[in-house]
Structure formats: structure tokens, C-alpha cells
Design an enzyme around this catalytic site. Sequence first.
Site, short mmCIF file in Angstrom:
data_model
loop_
_atom_site.label_atom_id
_atom_site.label_comp_id
_atom_site.label_asym_id
_atom_site.label_seq_id
_atom_site.Cartn_x
_atom_site.Cartn_y
_atom_site.Cartn_z
N ARG A 240 -1.35 4.47 88.22
CA ARG A 240 -2.11 5.52 87.53
C ARG A 240 -2.12 6.74 88.45
O ARG A 240 -2.16 6.60 89.68
CB ARG A 240 -3.56 5.07 87.27
CG ARG A 240 -3.73 4.10 86.13
CD ARG A 240 -3.49 4.75 84.76
NE ARG A 240 -3.69 3.85 83.65
CZ ARG A 240 -2.73 3.12 83.07
NH1 ARG A 240 -1.49 3.18 83.53
NH2 ARG A 240 -3.00 2.34 82.04
N GLU A 269 -3.10 13.75 82.98
CA GLU A 269 -2.06 13.74 81.94
C GLU A 269 -2.56 14.42 80.68
O GLU A 269 -3.72 14.20 80.31
CB GLU A 269 -1.65 12.30 81.64
CG GLU A 269 -0.99 11.64 82.82
CD GLU A 269 -0.62 10.17 82.59
OE1 GLU A 269 -0.71 9.70 81.44
OE2 GLU A 269 -0.26 9.52 83.57
N HIS A 287 4.91 9.28 81.67
CA HIS A 287 4.25 7.98 81.50
C HIS A 287 5.08 7.06 80.58
O HIS A 287 4.65 6.72 79.48
CB HIS A 287 2.83 8.17 80.96
CG HIS A 287 1.94 7.00 81.27
ND1 HIS A 287 0.59 7.13 81.51
CD2 HIS A 287 2.20 5.67 81.37
CE1 HIS A 287 0.06 5.94 81.75
NE2 HIS A 287 1.03 5.04 81.66
#
Length: 321
Positions: A240, A269, A287
Site C-alpha cells: 500500500r 491514489e 495499482h
Amino acid sequence: MERRTILVTRRLPGVPWEDLAKRFRAGDPPPAGTMPREEFLARVRGASGILCTLADRVDAELMEAAGPSLVVVSNFAVGVNNVDVAGATRRGIRVCNTPDVLTDATADLGFALLLSAARKVSDADRFVRAGSWTGWDPWGFLGVPVAGKTLGIVGMGKIGAGVARRSRGFSMKVLYHSRRRMPPSEEAGLAASYRDLDALLAESDFVVLCVPLTPETRGLISTERLGRMKRTAVLVNIARGEVVDEEAVATALAEGRLFGAGLDVFEKEPRIHPKLLSAPSAVLLPHLGSATGEAREAMGRRATENLLAALDGREPASPVN
Ligand code: NAP
Ligand code: GLV
């Protein structure tokens, strides 16, 4: 008997929304993109089950908005840092995720990032597309070797082990760090040696982050920890974004204190730290860890099974709490 209400927050591979809508009250079809927060809060009212993604925040406010009917939050992801799991547990709400089915896809991507950053694949691709290539250059885009080098895996869980297995083909020496050391038979199976985090960072040529985001792992790779890494090292983050200090990584790359970085995940993000966008030897992906058709379909099937099991009072295949 009145049908119970569910909320699926976006259109998802492997999630048969039309079938679910026949069995439950499901409201309007889910949107193609992330459901805006206001809509999520409004549509969750009275829901017994939520099937959501890692971009949906399931916090106290959301669970409060759902009301006492809520029994399950089924996340279309293995990471559950978007869900207040402790709060859900206190309210007796089941939280489920989608482990295993995305392990290979994500480990593959971790290795793709490792190789791409080591060999400056993104920089060179941009150079070619920009029309800047004038001919073979013995000095151009010199990378760092991968074969026989030391790989440090932070978070030797399912995905970390997948990355370790892939490294065999490159004859890499594997170090790992987790909170708990594995039994000797498991270490031998992965040919991996335990190190504390600082020793792993100092010894590794490639560091791959595979930990969940928790209060302990937030900001784990700080300026100080980056300073322990070799100047020739490559950092890969498939965990992450919040696990690394992005500003610190961008600065280390710009100042030549880190050779490269392969980043699939980011702190905010879909925003990317502007310094990363211009950093050398940085491979930046949107991602994509689990992004194969097979993995995403399997995640949808698992998330649906989890939702239905919890609503039926059965044990879900992958409960988190
Ligand atoms: P997993 O099997 O639970 O592995 C996580 C590992 O991290 C465990 O071995 C755990 O071991 C270790 N860990 C936990 N806290 C730690 C800490 N403070 N320090 C060091 N190690 C720690 O989970 P997984 O399926 O491999 O997935 C891992 C994470 O990858 C997910 O949570 C998700 O955030 C991320 N992910 C990203 C993508 C993507 O698209 N990029 C896709 C899938 C998953 P100990 O408990 O022994 O420490
Ligand atoms: C993706 O990031 C996941 O946690 O599944």
C-alpha cells in the site's frame, strides 16, 4: 418475507449483480466507477450486506448510516485497510476479503516491477516513443543486474512467498522480514533467511514490500530507513502506498541514493507525488497487482460467495474477523 437489501458499490468482474438483484433489493445498478461518498452513504441505509472495493471507505460514519441491519462487508480485495475492522467487529459485522486468488497475479507484477526498475524499462520506453533514439548506445540506460543478487522481502505472507518463489529462476539469495519468524521447514522450503528490518534493508539489492497497511507498517520505509539501503538498490512497493514515504523515495532517487523504484500503489491514489513523476528509474503503475482477467473474476466470485455466506448465516470462505 421482505427481501433484504444489499449494496454493490461498483460494477465488478465476477460479481453477478443481476442475479443478486433478483434475490435481494439491490437498488439501481452499480456505477462503472467508484461510488461517490455521498451516494455510498445514502444508498447504504438499511443494507444487510455491502460488496465494496478498496476505494470505498467503510468507517464508523458509513456503518452508522447503514444502521443495525448490516451484517457483512465483503471487500473485493485482500487488503482491508479501507475498512474499520475493529469497529465492524464491535458492531458484530462480518468483514471478508479475497486472499489467495490474486496471489500469483500480484507476485508476477512485483517481479515485473523489479525487472523494469532494474533495467530502466519505463525510462527507455518513453525515450523511444519520444523519438529520441538515434542509435545503439553503449552507455545508454545502464541498469543493475538481477541474477544472483539479494532479494529482501518485507512481509513474507502469501504474496511475499510468491515473489520469493519467482526469484529462484534468477538464482537470487532471499532474505525476509515479518513480525514472526517462519518455522525452519518453511524457511527451507522458500530458501529464505530471516533478518530484522534494518539488516534486510542494508543487505538487499532489491527490497519488495508485501505487508498489509496497519498502524505498524504506515510510514515503515522512511527517510532514515531508505538511508540504510544500498545506493544501487531497487525498492518495489506492491503493498500500500502509505507504507513508504513517497517524498523521501523521490528525493533519494533524484539524489542518486537509490537506484530505482517500482511502485504499484501510492499514498493518495489516484494522485501521484509530483516529484515521483519526474524521478529517474521509477516505474509507476496504477495499482495493477491483481489485474489479470482470471484473478479479477475469481476475486468477484469469492467476494460474492463471502457476501452470500454471511447473509445466510454460514461461515464465509475468507473472513477477516
Ligand atoms: P498475507 O498473506 O497476510 O501476508 C502479509 C504478511 O505481512 C504476513 O506474512 C505478515 O506476517 C506480514 N506482516 C504483517 N504486519 C507486519 C509488520 N508490521 N512487519 C512485517 N511484516 C508484517 O497477505 P497477502 O495476501 O500476501 O497480501 C499482503 C498485502 O498486499 C495486502 O494486505 C495488500 O495490502 C497488498 N496487496 C496489494 C495488491 C496490489 O494490487 N498491489 C494486491 C494484493 C495485495 P506476520 O503477521 O508474521 O508479521
Ligand atoms: C489489492 O490491492 C488488494 O488488496 O487486493
